[in-house]
Each structure stands twice: as structure tokens, then as C-alpha cells.
Design an enzyme around this catalytic site. Structure first.
Site, PDB file in Angstrom:
ATOM      1  CE1 TYR A  24       5.253  -5.202  -7.880  1.00 49.83           C
ATOM      2  CE2 TYR A  24       7.163  -3.980  -7.080  1.00 49.83           C
ATOM      3  CZ  TYR A  24       6.348  -5.097  -7.037  1.00 49.83           C
ATOM      4  OH  TYR A  24       6.637  -6.110  -6.157  1.00 49.83           O
ATOM      5  CG  HIS A  29      -2.156  -2.197  -8.105  1.00 48.29           C
ATOM      6  ND1 HIS A  29      -3.484  -1.859  -7.924  1.00 48.29           N
ATOM      7  CD2 HIS A  29      -1.798  -2.845  -6.956  1.00 48.29           C
ATOM      8  CE1 HIS A  29      -3.902  -2.284  -6.740  1.00 48.29           C
ATOM      9  NE2 HIS A  29      -2.895  -2.880  -6.127  1.00 48.29           N
ATOM     10  CE1 TYR A  74       6.981  -3.002  -3.574  1.00 49.61           C
ATOM     11  CE2 TYR A  74       7.956  -3.063  -1.379  1.00 49.61           C
ATOM     12  CZ  TYR A  74       8.074  -3.210  -2.755  1.00 49.61           C
ATOM     13  OH  TYR A  74       9.277  -3.554  -3.309  1.00 49.61           O
ATOM     14  CG  ASN A  76       0.185  -3.956   1.224  1.00 43.28           C
ATOM     15  OD1 ASN A  76       1.218  -3.299   1.185  1.00 43.28           O
ATOM     16  ND2 ASN A  76       0.179  -5.256   1.431  1.00 43.28           N
ATOM     17  CG  ASN A 122      -5.110  -4.821  -0.208  1.00 41.22           C
ATOM     18  OD1 ASN A 122      -6.115  -5.045   0.455  1.00 41.22           O
ATOM     19  ND2 ASN A 122      -4.456  -5.773  -0.844  1.00 41.22           N
TER      20      ASN A 122
END
Length: 197
Positions: A24, A29, A74, A76, A122
Site C-alpha cells: 500500500y 490513501h 488498517y 478503517n 473510514n
């Protein structure tokens, strides 16, 4: 607004949002992590695992004591690790500054604010739930809207485009400057300095 300087106490908790792991790392994000890494390089330290559930670094920024935090969960589930870290350092929501990606702001632009909704983010939803309030500072790094009919969730989990990547170091640097301004001089001063573009 009575006090637009983060944190009534001595320390400020600067939280960058993202997803852990190399898969990621370059995603839109994860721009919160990128900005925190830049701030860490300015402080001159390395992140260390903390029992609160985040990678943390203590130092001074803008003349104030700060704790930099990147949740190890993560996106969220960001709220739990950040709330745990905040409790450990005795920092309440008024001393929390969250750096995150923002779809409703054009790429390369920054927006700073105190409070507000989560706008479908989120990470913010989790933080609001864990802290029990929306009243914390946000530094919103614009990533723009997805092209065509691309789903917003897919868009933020993709890396920046080639064109965007050329400007990314400059934009990350500028966002780190905005965080420093917010910590040292308050929200109004930071908005005046960084809302022009």
C-alpha cells in the site's frame, strides 16, 4: 473559535493515516504516512513500535513537543491505535491533528479544519468513534476525484499517477510545512498560509 492552537497540554499528537505494508506504500490513501515520514526526517528520528498499537516518534516541531503516530492497523481501524497512543501520552482530542487523503480537494491543494464529518473516510469515522468526538484537527491532502466511473475506494487504493508522482515530493513537503504552521501558530494562520491554492 476560542483556541485554534492544537492541544491545551504540552504535547500534540500528529497522526498520519494509511495502510501498513509495502503493498500500500505508494497509494493515495497512504499520503498521511508519507507526510509523517517527512516530519520524522525533519525531527531526525525513527518510528518505533508502541504498545498503543501505532509506530511512534517523539520530538519537537514548531517549538512544541509532538508525538508522531502511524497506526499499525488498517485504515478503517485507525481509531483504536490512535486512542490508545493518546491515552498513554495523556493527550485528548483537542491535541490531535490527523493528516489524511481527501477526495473532495483537488490534487496538490491542502485544506485544514477543526471538526466536521468524515465524508465517507473510514479512517476518520474510526477515529471519531474511538475518541467520542469530531472535534479534532484535520490536515486534508487533496487527491482529487476518481476519473470516469471508477469507484472511490478503488481510486484511493491505487498509486499516484506518473504526472502526480512528479509533484508528490513537493506536495508532501508543503503539507508537512502546513502541519508545522498549525502546531506553532494555530489553525487560522495555517489556513491563511496554505489555502490559497
Amino acid at each position: 473559535m476560542t483556541n485554534d492552537l492544537p492541544g491545551a497540554g504540552e504535547q500534540v499528537l500528529l497522526a498520519g493515516l494509511g495502510n501498513p505494508g509495502p503493498r500500500y506504500a505508494g497509494n493515495r490513501h497512504n499520503v498521511g504516512f508519507m507526510v509523517l515520514d517527512e516530519l520524522a526526517s525533519r525531527i531526525g528520528g525513527k518510528f518505533k513500535a508502541h504498545k498503543g498499537g501505532a509506530e511512534v516518534l517523539e520530538g519537537r516541531l514548531g517549538g512544541r513537543k509532538v508525538v508522531l503516530a502511524k497506526p499499525r492497523s488498517y485504515m478503517n481501524l485507525s481509531g483504536g491505535p490512535l486512542a490508545g497512543t493518546a491515552r498513554f501520552y495523556k493527550i485528548d482530542a483537542s491535541g490531535l491533528v490527523v493528516v489524511h487523503d481527501e477526495l473532495d480537494v483537488d490534487y496538490g491543494s491542502l485544506r485544514l479544519k477543526l471538526g466536521g464529518g468524515d465524508n465517507g473516510h473510514n479512517g476518520l469515522r474510526s477515529i471519531t468513534k474511538s475518541f467520542g468526538t469530531k472535534e479534532y484537527f484535520r490536515v486534508r491532502f487533496g487527491v482529487g476525484r476518481p476519473p470516469g466511473r471508477m469507484d472511490a475506494a478503488d481510486f484511493v487504493l491505487k498509486d499516484f499517477s506518473t504526472t502526480e508522482r512528479r509533484e508528490l515530493p513537493l506536495n508532501v513537503d508543503r503539507c508537512a510545512d502546513a502541519v508545522e504552521e498549525l502546531v506553532s501558530r494555530g489553525l487560522t494562520a495555517a489556513q491563511n498560509a496554505f489555502h490559497s491554492s
